[in-house]
Structures are given as C-alpha cells and as structure tokens.
Design a protein around this motif. Sequence first.
Motif: not given
Length: 52
Positions: A1-20
Amino acid sequence: MSCLTAFYVDNGKNLPVWQELPETAFWLLPTAIRLPIIAYVLSYHPLAKRMV
C-alpha cells in the motif's frame, strides 16, 4: 500500500487530476481512501471474527 502513496507523491504533479491538488494531498488522499477499505475487509475476515 505504501507503494501507491509513493507513486502519487513522485508522479502526482504529472497526472491530469492530481496536478491541481496541493502536495499534501498526494500523501493524504491515498491513505484516506485505503484505510476505510482495510478496516472493512479486516472486520469481515474470518480470523478476525474468530478472535472476538
């Protein structure tokens, strides 16, 4: 589960919805989504019922 958080922390600024969203959301949203699911699954697990 921590891999999911790590993915969003690392790549969140590049994802369409998460970048906002603010950066703290990259840490808190995956946790806020998965904790109720984990609690639900554990409450209905056969071994958890046997211990009560």
